[in-house]
Design an enzyme around this catalytic site. Structure first.
Site, PDB file in Angstrom:
ATOM      1  N   HIS A  65       0.848  -1.201   0.000  1.00  0.00           N
ATOM      2  CA  HIS A  65       0.000   0.000   0.000  1.00  0.00           C
ATOM      3  C   HIS A  65       0.881   1.249   0.000  1.00  0.00           C
ATOM      4  O   HIS A  65       0.649   2.184  -0.789  1.00  0.00           O
ATOM      5  CB  HIS A  65      -0.900  -0.018   1.242  1.00  0.00           C
ATOM      6  CG  HIS A  65      -1.702   1.245   1.428  1.00  0.00           C
ATOM      7  ND1 HIS A  65      -3.027   1.341   1.085  1.00  0.00           N
ATOM      8  CD2 HIS A  65      -1.349   2.472   1.920  1.00  0.00           C
ATOM      9  CE1 HIS A  65      -3.468   2.554   1.351  1.00  0.00           C
ATOM     10  NE2 HIS A  65      -2.461   3.264   1.873  1.00  0.00           N
ATOM     11  N   GLU A  66       1.876   1.257   0.853  1.00  0.00           N
ATOM     12  CA  GLU A  66       2.761   2.422   0.915  1.00  0.00           C
ATOM     13  C   GLU A  66       3.632   2.541  -0.334  1.00  0.00           C
ATOM     14  O   GLU A  66       3.974   3.652  -0.742  1.00  0.00           O
ATOM     15  CB  GLU A  66       3.619   2.360   2.177  1.00  0.00           C
ATOM     16  CG  GLU A  66       2.820   2.392   3.481  1.00  0.00           C
ATOM     17  CD  GLU A  66       1.886   3.586   3.590  1.00  0.00           C
ATOM     18  OE1 GLU A  66       2.192   4.642   2.998  1.00  0.00           O
ATOM     19  OE2 GLU A  66       0.839   3.458   4.249  1.00  0.00           O
ATOM     20  N   HIS A 114       1.954   4.606  -2.810  1.00  0.00           N
ATOM     21  CA  HIS A 114       2.169   6.046  -2.638  1.00  0.00           C
ATOM     22  C   HIS A 114       3.594   6.439  -3.033  1.00  0.00           C
ATOM     23  O   HIS A 114       3.815   7.466  -3.671  1.00  0.00           O
ATOM     24  CB  HIS A 114       1.958   6.447  -1.173  1.00  0.00           C
ATOM     25  CG  HIS A 114       0.551   6.315  -0.686  1.00  0.00           C
ATOM     26  ND1 HIS A 114      -0.509   6.947  -1.278  1.00  0.00           N
ATOM     27  CD2 HIS A 114       0.036   5.619   0.367  1.00  0.00           C
ATOM     28  CE1 HIS A 114      -1.629   6.655  -0.618  1.00  0.00           C
ATOM     29  NE2 HIS A 114      -1.322   5.848   0.382  1.00  0.00           N
TER      30      HIS A 114
END
Length: 447
Positions: A22-23, A26
């Protein structure tokens, strides 16, 4: 106990990987767009390991309950600050809970020079901001869909296969009890034809058999004719003949389930009858089934998230009032871990390694779908809150251009700090409630 612990470890690692990716969702677009990313961390609290590569510190923290990346300049400079003054923020929930507080104003002391002003998050265009902030949730969506693909086409879904589990001795009514006597009744066509349990049906009346629905369609269409039946037995192909009978059998819906009327009675029709039952098993299916599965998971998760206040109230009643816990309600990290341990340690008939792996994969797919949907909520400090801010910025700039006015600049999300802290506090209380409920009123897979 060892298998239980193994299940907990497996689901914890799967969740940690999901958060880490998920990170990454980003991190990658932020770096591609030139934003200076100072940290990429998995977990919160004290750092137990880190290594700096380029301008970014990559590390692991002591509490593995989330993660974050830290980008410079998510807020525009406040009035009175020198041009180029910027501050840091992060995409992680608990990290924002710490930093986006009343003490955030003091955080302005961590300043960067004007030379870095073009590398801030706030300097990005609206489309690029959306890509950066949506990258994390979309990574979870991708993971969820990929895991569903593994489940559907690799491990398989519960289905009835064309391998014969049992053969009826006689023709009995569709709603007859299992122990009904065959005395005076006509022998079942399958028994008369020599079909045995363990045989795999390959062809009926010239129709190739791949799934149990193929068996149902061929048998029902045969009427009372004598048809050829090809079976595989112990690796050998056998050609048999079965004289079908016409009997009142249940009408089936699109999912193969028996249709009942308003009174709960079976709805029947006169169709061909063979007298065999298939074997329940996990059957790989076409990847084409994945989109529908993903949509169903998305809508169910969305419904759960939208009704979360009501669901949490019900959890509270179960935890403090003795009410029964909804098995389809929200779970905390303790509840998820407990279910994973139960899956790994289960000793249920027909629930072997393949079924356990499939259940674990399904759980991780559901967790990633939950991360996707939950993070889209338009609330700070969630990703959806930043997405909402970027959309508002785009609307303001569009209206300014339309009216021939000066560019209003980026939206100052620092003004939302009190609300951000309140929302983070609610999330923290929700987490505590779910953990407590998972301990005193747990949801169990095998009661």
């Amino acid at each position: 106990m060892l298998l239980f612990a193994l299940g907990v470890v497996v689901i914890a690692l799967g969740l940690a990987v999901s958060i880490a990716l998920h990170e990454v969702g980003h991190l990658v677009p932020a770096k591609l767009f030139g934003v200076r990313v100072t940290q990429y961390m998995i977990g919160f609290g004290p750092t137990i390991f880190s290594r700096t590569r380029g301008e970014t510190e990559y590390g692991l923290k002591a509490i593995p309950l989330g993660g974050y990346i830290r980008m410079i300049g998510m807020y525009p400079p406040h009035k009175g600050e020198p041009e180029g003054t910027i501050r840091e923020d992060s995409t992680g929930l608990l990290q924002q809970l710490t930093e986006l507080s009343e003490d955030a104003k003091a955080y302005e002391s961590s300043q960067y020079g004007p030379e870095d002003a073009h590398r801030t998050f706030v300097a990005l265009s609206v489309p690029k901001k959306l890509v950066v902030m949506l990258g994390g949730p979309l990574m979870n969506l991708l993971l969820s869909v990929l895991l569903m693909g593994v489940l559907v086409s690799g491990i398989g879904l519960p289905a009835v296969t064309p391998t014969v589990q049992s053969v009826s001795e006689c023709v009995v009514p569709a709603d007859a009890p299992a122990d009904v006597s065959c005395e005076g009744r006509e022998a079942a066509p399958a028994l008369a034809a020599g079909i045995r349990p363990g045989d795999t049906l390959r062809e009926i009346d010239g129709r190739e058999i791949r799934t149990w629905s193929d068996v149902t369609a061929a048998v029902r269409a045969a009427g009372d004719r004598t048809v050829a039946v090809v079976v595989e037995r112990d690796g050998e192909t056998l050609h048999l003949e079965a004289t079908m009978v016409v009997d009142a059998r249940p009408v089936l819906d699109e999912d193969g389930a028996a249709v009942r009327d308003a009174q709960g009675d079976l709805v029947t029709e006169e169709v061909g009858f063979l007298g065999v039952a298939g074997t329940p098993d996990l059957a790989p299916q076409s990847p084409a089934a994945v989109p529908q599965m993903a949509w169903t998971a998305f809508t169910r998760t969305g419904e759960l998230v939208l009704t979360l206040p009501v669901r949490l109230w019900e959890v509270g009643e179960a935890a403090f009032g003795g009410a029964e816990r909804d098995p389809n309600g929200p779970l905390g990290v303790v509840g998820v871990s407990r279910l994973a341990g139960e899956v790994a340690a289960a000793e249920q008939p027909g629930f072997e390694l393949r079924e356990k792996v499939g259940t674990m994969v399904s759980m991780l797919a559901s967790l990633n779908m939950a991360l996707f949907v939950f993070n889209l909520l338009p609330l700070l400090p969630l990703d959806g809150g930043h997405v909402a801010g970027a959309l508002l910025e785009g609307i303001r700039r569009f209206l300014a251009r339309l009216r021939g006015r000066e560019d209003p600049g980026p939206v100052d999300m620092s003004r939302m700090l009190p609300l951000t802290n309140a929302v983070a506090g609610v999330f923290l209380l929700m987490t505590v409630l779910l953990v407590y409920a998972d301990i005193v009123s747990p949801i169990t897979l095998f009661p």
